[in-house]
Design a protein around this motif. Structure first.
Motif, mmCIF file in Angstrom:
data_model
loop_
_atom_site.group_PDB
_atom_site.id
_atom_site.type_symbol
_atom_site.label_atom_id
_atom_site.label_comp_id
_atom_site.label_asym_id
_atom_site.label_seq_id
_atom_site.Cartn_x
_atom_site.Cartn_y
_atom_site.Cartn_z
ATOM 1 N N LYS A 47 44.953 78.641 -29.194
ATOM 2 C CA LYS A 47 44.118 79.794 -29.524
ATOM 3 C C LYS A 47 42.831 79.228 -30.117
ATOM 4 O O LYS A 47 42.827 78.115 -30.639
ATOM 5 C CB LYS A 47 44.804 80.671 -30.575
ATOM 6 C CG LYS A 47 46.058 81.369 -30.078
ATOM 7 C CD LYS A 47 46.424 82.463 -31.091
ATOM 8 C CE LYS A 47 47.891 82.760 -31.189
ATOM 9 N NZ LYS A 47 48.719 81.739 -31.823
ATOM 10 N N ALA A 48 41.759 79.991 -30.038
ATOM 11 C CA ALA A 48 40.474 79.528 -30.549
ATOM 12 C C ALA A 48 40.572 79.101 -32.012
ATOM 13 O O ALA A 48 39.823 78.243 -32.465
ATOM 14 C CB ALA A 48 39.416 80.610 -30.375
ATOM 15 N N THR A 49 41.516 79.682 -32.744
ATOM 16 C CA THR A 49 41.657 79.388 -34.170
ATOM 17 C C THR A 49 42.631 78.237 -34.452
ATOM 18 O O THR A 49 42.753 77.807 -35.594
ATOM 19 C CB THR A 49 42.155 80.647 -34.906
ATOM 20 O OG1 THR A 49 43.292 81.149 -34.207
ATOM 21 C CG2 THR A 49 41.089 81.724 -34.953
ATOM 22 N N ASP A 50 43.322 77.740 -33.427
ATOM 23 C CA ASP A 50 44.261 76.632 -33.627
ATOM 24 C C ASP A 50 43.512 75.317 -33.872
ATOM 25 O O ASP A 50 42.496 75.058 -33.226
ATOM 26 C CB ASP A 50 45.157 76.443 -32.393
ATOM 27 C CG ASP A 50 46.207 77.542 -32.251
ATOM 28 O OD1 ASP A 50 46.392 78.308 -33.214
ATOM 29 O OD2 ASP A 50 46.823 77.626 -31.173
ATOM 30 N N SER A 51 44.030 74.497 -34.797
ATOM 31 C CA SER A 51 43.390 73.213 -35.094
ATOM 32 C C SER A 51 43.514 72.241 -33.937
ATOM 33 O O SER A 51 42.620 71.428 -33.709
ATOM 34 C CB SER A 51 44.036 72.566 -36.311
ATOM 35 O OG SER A 51 43.979 73.435 -37.396
ATOM 36 N N TRP A 52 44.644 72.306 -33.231
ATOM 37 C CA TRP A 52 44.890 71.420 -32.101
ATOM 38 C C TRP A 52 45.454 72.246 -30.953
ATOM 39 O O TRP A 52 46.172 73.208 -31.176
ATOM 40 C CB TRP A 52 45.918 70.325 -32.465
ATOM 41 C CG TRP A 52 45.442 69.376 -33.516
ATOM 42 C CD1 TRP A 52 45.468 69.566 -34.865
ATOM 43 C CD2 TRP A 52 44.842 68.082 -33.311
ATOM 44 N NE1 TRP A 52 44.927 68.471 -35.497
ATOM 45 C CE2 TRP A 52 44.542 67.550 -34.585
ATOM 46 C CE3 TRP A 52 44.549 67.325 -32.161
ATOM 47 C CZ2 TRP A 52 43.939 66.294 -34.739
ATOM 48 C CZ3 TRP A 52 43.958 66.078 -32.319
ATOM 49 C CH2 TRP A 52 43.652 65.571 -33.595
ATOM 50 N N GLY A 53 45.124 71.860 -29.736
ATOM 51 C CA GLY A 53 45.657 72.542 -28.569
ATOM 52 C C GLY A 53 45.744 71.574 -27.416
ATOM 53 O O GLY A 53 44.981 70.603 -27.354
ATOM 54 N N ALA A 54 46.659 71.843 -26.506
ATOM 55 C CA ALA A 54 46.815 70.959 -25.346
ATOM 56 C C ALA A 54 45.625 71.123 -24.412
ATOM 57 O O ALA A 54 44.991 72.173 -24.368
ATOM 58 C CB ALA A 54 48.115 71.292 -24.629
ATOM 59 N N CYS A 55 45.342 70.052 -23.671
ATOM 60 C CA CYS A 55 44.230 70.077 -22.717
ATOM 61 C C CYS A 55 44.623 69.340 -21.441
ATOM 62 O O CYS A 55 45.035 68.182 -21.510
ATOM 63 C CB CYS A 55 42.995 69.446 -23.328
ATOM 64 S SG CYS A 55 41.697 69.238 -22.099
ATOM 65 N N GLY A 56 44.475 70.020 -20.314
ATOM 66 C CA GLY A 56 44.814 69.439 -19.013
ATOM 67 C C GLY A 56 43.972 68.220 -18.672
ATOM 68 O O GLY A 56 44.446 67.295 -18.007
ATOM 69 N N ALA A 57 42.735 68.192 -19.134
ATOM 70 C CA ALA A 57 41.857 67.054 -18.838
ATOM 71 C C ALA A 57 42.315 65.801 -19.588
ATOM 72 O O ALA A 57 41.916 64.689 -19.258
ATOM 73 C CB ALA A 57 40.413 67.388 -19.204
ATOM 74 N N MET A 58 43.166 65.996 -20.604
ATOM 75 C CA MET A 58 43.666 64.883 -21.422
ATOM 76 C C MET A 58 45.175 64.722 -21.226
ATOM 77 O O MET A 58 45.910 64.381 -22.169
ATOM 78 C CB MET A 58 43.339 65.130 -22.904
ATOM 79 C CG MET A 58 41.862 65.191 -23.203
ATOM 80 S SD MET A 58 41.030 63.603 -22.926
ATOM 81 C CE MET A 58 39.360 64.168 -22.584
ATOM 82 N N GLY A 59 45.642 64.992 -20.016
ATOM 83 C CA GLY A 59 47.060 64.804 -19.716
ATOM 84 C C GLY A 59 47.961 65.701 -20.550
ATOM 85 O O GLY A 59 49.096 65.332 -20.848
#
Ligand code: SF4
Length: 76
Positions: A47-59
């Motif tokens: 979520k926009a407010t989450d400190s960390w989130g998964a990213c497809g560009a980073m595996g």
């Protein structure tokens, strides 16, 4: 539980990813502009407010909401 990306990770170095967007090498990555962060990127799975989130560009590793990389794309 996904793992936090290391800035030394191959995907991170290729795309100039930094946990703190203000530390991005803007000479090397001129696409960077202040205000662009993972939390407002289309690829950010948190979520926009989450400190960390998964990213497809980073595996699918976790990226910092205040980070940035050259694959940034404006969230629709
Ligand atoms: Fe952050 Fe977007 Fe790059 Fe993923 S693609 S690391 S969410 S800027």
């Amino acid at each position: 539980q996904a793992q936090k990306i290391a800035e030394t990770d191959a995907a991170a170095t290729a795309l100039g990813y930094k946990n703190d967007a203000t530390k991005v090498d803007a000479k090397k990555f001129p696409a960077y502009a202040a205000g662009k962060t993972c939390s407002n990127c289309m690829l950010y799975q948190g979520k926009a407010t989450d400190s960390w989130g998964a990213c497809g560009a980073m595996g699918n590793k976790l990226v910092n909401g205040k980070g940035w990389c050259a694959a940034w794309a404006k969230k629709a």
